[in-house]
Scaffold this active site. Structure first.
Site, PDB file in Angstrom:
ATOM      1  CG  ASP A  45      -2.171   0.721   1.086  1.00 10.84           C
ATOM      2  OD1 ASP A  45      -2.170   1.737   0.374  1.00 10.84           O
ATOM      3  OD2 ASP A  45      -3.191   0.295   1.667  1.00 10.84           O
ATOM      4  CG  ASP A  60      -4.279   6.045   0.795  1.00 11.30           C
ATOM      5  OD1 ASP A  60      -5.287   5.371   1.079  1.00 11.30           O
ATOM      6  OD2 ASP A  60      -4.028   7.151   1.312  1.00 11.30           O
ATOM      7  CD  GLU A  96      -8.504   4.825  -1.158  1.00  9.01           C
ATOM      8  OE1 GLU A  96      -9.378   4.641  -0.305  1.00  9.01           O
ATOM      9  OE2 GLU A  96      -7.384   5.326  -0.894  1.00  9.01           O
ATOM     10  CG  HIS A 153      -8.117   0.099   5.462  1.00  9.20           C
ATOM     11  ND1 HIS A 153      -8.000  -0.194   4.122  1.00  9.20           N
ATOM     12  CD2 HIS A 153      -7.685   1.382   5.600  1.00  9.20           C
ATOM     13  CE1 HIS A 153      -7.525   0.860   3.481  1.00  9.20           C
ATOM     14  NE2 HIS A 153      -7.320   1.824   4.352  1.00  9.20           N
ATOM     15  CG  ASP A 154     -10.351   3.679   4.817  1.00  8.52           C
ATOM     16  OD1 ASP A 154      -9.891   3.726   5.973  1.00  8.52           O
ATOM     17  OD2 ASP A 154      -9.714   4.064   3.820  1.00  8.52           O
TER      18      ASP A 154
END
Length: 549
Positions: free
Chosen positions: A96, A197, A248, A322-323
């Site tokens: 990531d 990200d 993302e 995770h969000d």
């Protein structure tokens, strides 16, 4: 595995996956200890959220050094072992990359604050509009203004996220060169995938006040974004065949995603978009309690499926990360139809056109945490909004109700490995509390139960490898106006797959728009005989039908 259309990616949040030391925090050795479990599931890539050196203001998304592993997770020898052991099981690593911003503790930012002009230009500093007035009225994603004043310069720096996460200046060629060096370093370590990200925020368009929204229209999908991503591709991961990349894309447009994830391969392999996960928001406001809009969910998924295909671009398909809250709590049922709804939601995603992502615990049907005390929460966004909601006039009880639905901590509770204390995650005190239902929902029990959610996910992962129509097929929406059912057809070289899923806890009737009598019943979430009437779906029922001409 080079064919990412046949692949499945499994996301690990290392802090909450498996603790090998007993300090309450998951680590790299913990991941290594669970590789056989992941091999059993059948996945091809492990996406690891950041484990780089970090003060953990945003759980690792505030990177202080991109080349060092945070001691809480282990060291480089541990990472090298992870790459090697995963490779033995034909699993590749995806890292990531947080490239929109760094931690304020990063050496670059510390030099910037010390007045070093070179490193000050690594970030975005601007003069205010007047005494005590920031350069723009943009809002931080975590609440409050997106600018922080630095008295020594009489200037403000931009932080679209937490105040400890200053945005990088990608218009500076030296910054872009630093990012390229980081990618090449980890490729040299054997990494075969990268997730970027909020990468579509790196090119800012104009620094103007936004009187229509929170500022995002001035920094989302900016004017140089495609040039910068193509440059990154050409100078790093594009040099090596078989590197999987996913961007993302925050509040992106579909039109930009045609280019981000186009078949020409000049930017990324695929994109994450989140429009389908805002159907329980009010506009862009997530800190509200409203029922999710099923018709809108279906429309958004179908629009992205159809239009990305027509423009030869590729999606990452997912419910959880995770969000995001746990999907079975969000769009399914945590009571009587927990197992059925979890399997139904899995079927919808894994049979769409796109590469599916599984978030740790999703394959077990893990649910939201239900925390009802603020000391149980760890996420900076949740802690900030607990105060913001009360400042807006909500009671403490109302604020808790919203956090229980929308907090990112819902997805960050420890992985539930067994019915042992702390769900088998740690021998110590976990950094965040374990979900209280771990004795009912855990991996040990599900591995032993052939009818479990885990074994259903395993079947879906294997079907993608077995049936080309799932990996490569065209997409066609069916029974579009049905208020309860999501149905679609996939076709490829004579193969046809029909999927139908009931999103509600009562029977629903659907129209397959074709005669299914010559089709094989491939998979479903109910055991025993099918109803005599093929168009009747039981509560949360899902079915796959297959035919090969």
């Amino acid at each position: 595995m080079e064919d990412f259309k046949k692949s499945t990616v499994y996301q690990i949040y290392p802090k909450s996956f498996a603790d090998s030391t007993g300090d309450g925090t998951g680590d790299i050795r913990g991941v290594i200890s669970k590789l056989d479990y992941l091999k059993e599931l059948g996945i091809d890539y492990i996406w690891m959220t950041p484990f780089f050196l970090s003060p953990q203001k945003d759980n690792g998304y505030d990177v202080a050094d991109y080349y060092r592993i945070d001691p809480s997770y282990g060291d480089m020898e541990d990472f090298d072992d992870l790459v090697r052991e995963a490779g033995k099981r034909e699993i590749s690593l995806m890292l990531d990359m947080v490239f929109n911003h760094t931690s304020s503790r990063h050496e670059w930012f510390q030099k910037a604050l010390a007045g070093d002009k070179k490193y000050k230009n690594y970030y975005i500093f601007k003069k205010g509009k007047g005494p005590g007035i920031p350069p723009t009225n943009w809002e931080s994603k975590f609440g409050g203004n997106a600018w922080e004043y630095v008295e020594a310069f009489d200037e403000y720096y931009l932080h679209l996220f937490d105040v400890s996460q200053p945005d990088l200046n990608w218009d500076n060629e030296e910054v872009r060169a630093e990012m390229q060096k980081i990618i090449l370093f980890w490729m040299g370590k054997g990494v075969k995938g990268f997730r970027f990200d909020v990468v579509n925020l790196i090119s800012k368009a104009a620094f103007e006040d936004d009187y229509e929204g929170d500022g995002r229209r001035f920094y989302t999908d900016g004017p140089q974004i495609h040039r910068y991503l193509r440059e990154l591709n050409e100078k790093t991961f594009g040099k090596e065949k078989g590197i999987l990349t996913v961007g993302e894309m925050s509040s992106t447009s579909m039109e930009n995603c045609y280019r981000y994830a186009g078949e020409d391969g000049k930017e990324f392999s695929m994109v994450f978009s989140f429009h389908h996960l805002k159907v329980d928001f009010m506009g862009n406001e997530k800190w509200v309690l409203i029922p999710y809009d099923f018709a809108k969910l279906k429309q958004i998924l179908f629009d992205w499926q159809r239009n990305m295909a027509e423009n030869h671009a590729w999606n990452a398909v997912f419910w959880c990360n995770h969000d995001q809250p746990r999907v079975v709590s969000r769009f399914g049922d945590t009571g009587e139809y927990w197992k059925e709804s979890a399997k139904m939601l899995a079927t919808v995603i894994h049979c769409l056109r796109g590469t599916p992502y599984i978030y740790q615990g999703e394959e077990l049907g893990m649910t939201n945490a239900g925390f009802d005390e603020i000391f149980q929460y760890r996420d900076v966004e949740s802690l900030n909004h607990f105060q913001i909601l009360q400042e807006k006039g909500l009671t403490e009880s109302q604020a808790y109700q919203i956090l229980q639905v929308h907090s990112r901590d819902n997805s960050r509770t420890p992985m539930q490995w067994s019915e042992e204390e702390q769900a088998g995650f740690t021998k110590g005190v976990p950094w965040i509390g374990v979900n209280g239902n771990y004795k009912k929902i855990n991996a040990r029990q599900q591995l032993e139960d052939p009818d479990s959610i885990f074994h259903y996910y395993k079947k879906l992962v294997s079907l993608r490898k077995e049936y080309d129509v799932i990996a490569y097929g065209d997409f066609e929406a069916l029974d579009v106006k049905n208020p309860s059912v999501m149905a679609y057809r996939r076709t490829y070289k004579g193969e046809i797959l029909v999927a139908a899923s009931n999103f509600y806890g009562k029977e629903a009737v659907w129209n397959p728009e074709t005669d299914l009598k010559d089709y094989q019943y491939l998979l479903g979430n109910y055991s025993g005989r099918l109803p005599e009437e093929v168009t009747v779906l039981r509560p949360y029922e899902t079915r796959l039908y297959y035919r090969n001409k």
